[in-house]
Design an enzyme around this catalytic site. Sequence first.
Site, mmCIF file in Angstrom:
data_model
loop_
_atom_site.group_PDB
_atom_site.id
_atom_site.type_symbol
_atom_site.label_atom_id
_atom_site.label_comp_id
_atom_site.label_asym_id
_atom_site.label_seq_id
_atom_site.Cartn_x
_atom_site.Cartn_y
_atom_site.Cartn_z
ATOM 1 N N SER A 110 51.261 41.558 40.296
ATOM 2 C CA SER A 110 51.061 41.191 38.901
ATOM 3 C C SER A 110 52.095 40.125 38.486
ATOM 4 O O SER A 110 52.183 39.079 39.121
ATOM 5 C CB SER A 110 51.109 42.450 38.023
ATOM 6 O OG SER A 110 50.513 42.215 36.773
ATOM 7 N N ASP A 250 39.517 44.056 38.629
ATOM 8 C CA ASP A 250 40.891 43.724 38.240
ATOM 9 C C ASP A 250 40.946 42.980 36.910
ATOM 10 O O ASP A 250 40.114 42.108 36.637
ATOM 11 C CB ASP A 250 41.481 42.827 39.337
ATOM 12 C CG ASP A 250 42.984 42.910 39.446
ATOM 13 O OD1 ASP A 250 43.652 43.130 38.428
ATOM 14 O OD2 ASP A 250 43.492 42.730 40.578
ATOM 15 N N HIS A 277 43.443 46.938 39.226
ATOM 16 C CA HIS A 277 44.717 46.210 39.296
ATOM 17 C C HIS A 277 45.700 46.763 40.319
ATOM 18 O O HIS A 277 46.742 46.157 40.572
ATOM 19 C CB HIS A 277 45.354 46.228 37.899
ATOM 20 C CG HIS A 277 46.394 45.175 37.665
ATOM 21 N ND1 HIS A 277 46.189 43.829 37.898
ATOM 22 C CD2 HIS A 277 47.665 45.270 37.186
ATOM 23 C CE1 HIS A 277 47.279 43.150 37.585
ATOM 24 N NE2 HIS A 277 48.193 43.999 37.161
#
Length: 298
Positions: A110, A250, A277
């Site tokens: 991320s 995601d 995610h």
Amino acid sequence: MPLAPSAKGTVQFGEYKTWYRVTGDLGSERPPVVVVHGGPGSTHDYLLPLAGLAEHGWPVVHYDQLGNGGSTHLRDRGADFWTVDLFLAELDSLLNSLGIADNYVLYGQSWGGLLAARHAAARPAGLRGLVIANSPASYPLWLEEMARLRADLPPGVNETLLRHEAAGTTDSEEYYAAMTPFYEKHVCRLKPWPREYQASFYEVYNDPTVYYTMNGPSEFHVIGTLRDWGVEDCLPDIQVPTLILSGRHDEATPKTVQPYKDLIPESRWEIFEDSSHVPHLEEPELFEKVMTGYLGSL
């Protein structure tokens, strides 16, 4: 197979301390995998399953970025303190303090993926490989896609979110409740959420200084200092074999990830069909197979 022994401690970063955990033997011939967590302002906890790579011979280093978890908390610092350069300097400090700056692989998840990409673009001599997991290449791209994903939420949800965002009441119970459908669809599709994942959320809740300053009140309402930032400009400078990971569901949608594939010269992209995610939690067996295959190819 029992997990390789781990060691925990802190290293000095200027006048502050960075907490770290090492699983496996840093003295082995294989480069350690240094795990750069998301947020900014989260912690290493939700990425702890990556320690399992040590069972396959790759040492793993987790750490908590400054401001959260086991590292120094600085609740009184403003936006001018919490910068990308600060976290790049902290990563360099960690690599040097642990004596691994001459031989390592970076795994950035991320926000950590953007940070790792920026680090890799400087072409550090010891970097052997790069994994960019569930990361947008820029926050403007991210926000564009957030608007689209939000519009597809159940009727009334986005309207509730927008009303609180306009009123500045994003700390209300109603706003948190309205966030849930998005998180369950695009952040982690497992029910209940794994303990490691909940632990990182609790850590952000306990000290949201960094998250609120750089990101904002939620994954999809980025009003912090990163809102106009991205890494597309530096991606062509990355010169190590790069693995790009994302989930079919995601919040880091294909549109936000595509620049990594287009601009990093030596890259390949793996999409996890049943993940959002956090594929390392949602599809752990496939994740392990993909990661060990990539590491073995370096």
